[in-house]
Scaffold this motif. Structure first.
Motif, PDB file in Angstrom:
ATOM      1  N   UNK A 148       1.305  -1.145   0.212  1.00 20.67           N
ATOM      2  CA  UNK A 148       0.230   0.382  -0.179  1.00 20.67           C
ATOM      3  C   UNK A 148       0.674   1.044   0.148  1.00 20.67           C
ATOM      4  N   UNK A 149       0.590   2.373  -0.729  1.00 20.94           N
ATOM      5  CA  UNK A 149       1.581   3.107  -1.002  1.00 20.94           C
ATOM      6  C   UNK A 149       0.326   5.090  -1.103  1.00 20.94           C
ATOM      7  N   UNK A 150       0.582   5.153  -0.156  1.00 19.54           N
ATOM      8  CA  UNK A 150       0.298   6.724   0.278  1.00 19.54           C
ATOM      9  C   UNK A 150       0.410   7.693  -0.300  1.00 19.54           C
ATOM     10  N   UNK A 151       0.046   8.350  -0.832  1.00 19.37           N
ATOM     11  CA  UNK A 151       1.071  10.381  -0.894  1.00 19.37           C
ATOM     12  C   UNK A 151       0.374  10.699  -0.577  1.00 19.37           C
ATOM     13  N   UNK A 152       0.668  11.805  -0.057  1.00 11.78           N
ATOM     14  CA  UNK A 152       0.429  12.604   0.714  1.00 11.78           C
ATOM     15  C   UNK A 152       0.420  14.362   0.757  1.00 11.78           C
ATOM     16  N   UNK A 153      -0.857  15.233   0.838  1.00 12.70           N
ATOM     17  CA  UNK A 153      -0.530  16.924   0.239  1.00 12.70           C
ATOM     18  C   UNK A 153      -0.859  16.152  -1.104  1.00 12.70           C
ATOM     19  N   UNK A 154      -0.419  17.760  -1.957  1.00 13.98           N
ATOM     20  CA  UNK A 154      -0.761  18.169  -2.747  1.00 13.98           C
ATOM     21  C   UNK A 154       0.323  17.837  -4.110  1.00 13.98           C
ATOM     22  N   UNK A 155       1.474  17.697  -3.938  1.00 12.53           N
ATOM     23  CA  UNK A 155       1.811  17.051  -4.296  1.00 12.53           C
ATOM     24  C   UNK A 155       2.153  17.246  -5.685  1.00 12.53           C
ATOM     25  N   UNK A 190      -1.002  -4.836  -7.881  1.00 15.26           N
ATOM     26  CA  UNK A 190      -1.484  -5.712  -6.678  1.00 15.26           C
ATOM     27  C   UNK A 190      -0.548  -5.003  -4.934  1.00 15.26           C
ATOM     28  N   UNK A 191      -0.638  -3.292  -5.929  1.00  7.84           N
ATOM     29  CA  UNK A 191      -0.357  -1.838  -4.985  1.00  7.84           C
ATOM     30  C   UNK A 191      -1.150  -1.065  -5.393  1.00  7.84           C
ATOM     31  N   UNK A 192      -1.565  -1.142  -3.712  1.00  8.44           N
ATOM     32  CA  UNK A 192      -2.583   0.007  -3.711  1.00  8.44           C
ATOM     33  C   UNK A 192      -2.349   1.529  -3.450  1.00  8.44           C
ATOM     34  N   UNK A 193      -2.666   2.266  -4.692  1.00 10.45           N
ATOM     35  CA  UNK A 193      -2.222   3.609  -4.291  1.00 10.45           C
ATOM     36  C   UNK A 193      -3.109   4.455  -3.973  1.00 10.45           C
ATOM     37  N   UNK A 194      -2.546   5.390  -2.980  1.00  7.16           N
ATOM     38  CA  UNK A 194      -3.832   5.828  -1.947  1.00  7.16           C
ATOM     39  C   UNK A 194      -3.356   7.898  -2.445  1.00  7.16           C
ATOM     40  N   UNK A 195      -3.767   8.961  -2.416  1.00  7.42           N
ATOM     41  CA  UNK A 195      -4.084  10.182  -2.681  1.00  7.42           C
ATOM     42  C   UNK A 195      -4.848  10.285  -1.373  1.00  7.42           C
ATOM     43  N   UNK A 196      -4.291  11.255  -0.592  1.00  7.57           N
ATOM     44  CA  UNK A 196      -4.633  12.184   0.878  1.00  7.57           C
ATOM     45  C   UNK A 196      -4.590  13.660   1.288  1.00  7.57           C
ATOM     46  N   UNK A 215       3.317   1.893   2.623  1.00  9.67           N
ATOM     47  CA  UNK A 215       4.715   3.221   3.275  1.00  9.67           C
ATOM     48  C   UNK A 215       3.726   4.337   2.713  1.00  9.67           C
ATOM     49  N   UNK A 216       3.820   5.357   3.755  1.00 10.97           N
ATOM     50  CA  UNK A 216       2.853   6.817   3.926  1.00 10.97           C
ATOM     51  C   UNK A 216       3.796   7.185   3.070  1.00 10.97           C
ATOM     52  N   UNK A 217       4.041   8.227   1.882  1.00 12.44           N
ATOM     53  CA  UNK A 217       4.639   8.914   1.449  1.00 12.44           C
ATOM     54  C   UNK A 217       4.103  11.159   1.608  1.00 12.44           C
TER      55      UNK A 217
END
Length: 185
Positions: free
Chosen positions: A10-17, A60-66, A93-95
């Motif tokens: 699980x990959x979590x991208x954070x913010x507006x970047x 198999x990779x969950x990609x999420x945007x917060x 991964x919390x990016x």
């Protein structure tokens, strides 16, 4: 059941970047570079990687945007535990978690110089750290939390070189620091 989402990462991208499409494109490039792995051949050896194999890895990779701290709290408190309960996730991964915790809010400043904003922010950050640790322990999943760096910008010195123009002060010994401090680095 068969309809459950199944992620191994699980990959979590954070913010507006960076956009999630740019992140997905980069992950796809890395999956292609990984190459096939079969029998006694090492990865990347033999035939060139196939796009369908890369797509299989990507599936198999969950990609999420917060986008904000409230969405992060909901994701960590509800969505993520549900995913970890129903999938055999190998890593989360919390990016760029610092996006939500590194800025000051001058509306909270007190005359004494102390900041309620910083006290609250520290409490939120500690709470988030505790929730992530509990999830990691409960589901035996490692969490990779990326910090960001922030530059130490020197103050301007007045009246230097040019009769009153502003010039930067000499650089500090630590021009770049972890945005969330050394605890998260």
């Amino acid at each position: 059941g068969e309809d459950d989402l199944y992620y191994t990462a699980i990959y979590v991208a954070m913010g507006e970047g960076t956009s999630t499409s740019a992140i997905a494109q980069r992950m796809h490039q890395m999956a292609l570079a990984r190459g096939p792995c079969s029998g006694d051949r090492p990865r990347g050896a033999g035939r060139p990687p196939q796009d369908d194999e890369a797509r299989n890895v990507m599936s198999r990779i969950g990609l999420f945007k917060i986008l904000n701290e409230e969405e992060l709290a909901t994701f960590v408190g509800e969505t993520l535990p549900n995913m970890l309960e129903h999938s055999k996730v190998g890593v989360v991964v919390l990016d760029s978690i610092a996006n939500f915790f590194r800025f000051s809010d001058p509306t909270y400043q007190r005359p004494s110089g102390t900041s309620m904003f910083h006290v609250e922010r520290s409490g939120h950050l500690l709470g988030m750290s505790s929730r992530l640790r509990r999830l990691s322990d409960k589901y035996h999943v490692p969490f990779v939390v990326t910090n960001q760096v922030t530059a130490s910008i020197p103050p301007l010195m007045e009246g230097v070189a040019g009769g009153g123009s502003n010039a930067p002060a000499p650089p500090t010994s630590e021009p770049v620091k972890p945005a969330l401090g050394l605890v998260w680095s």
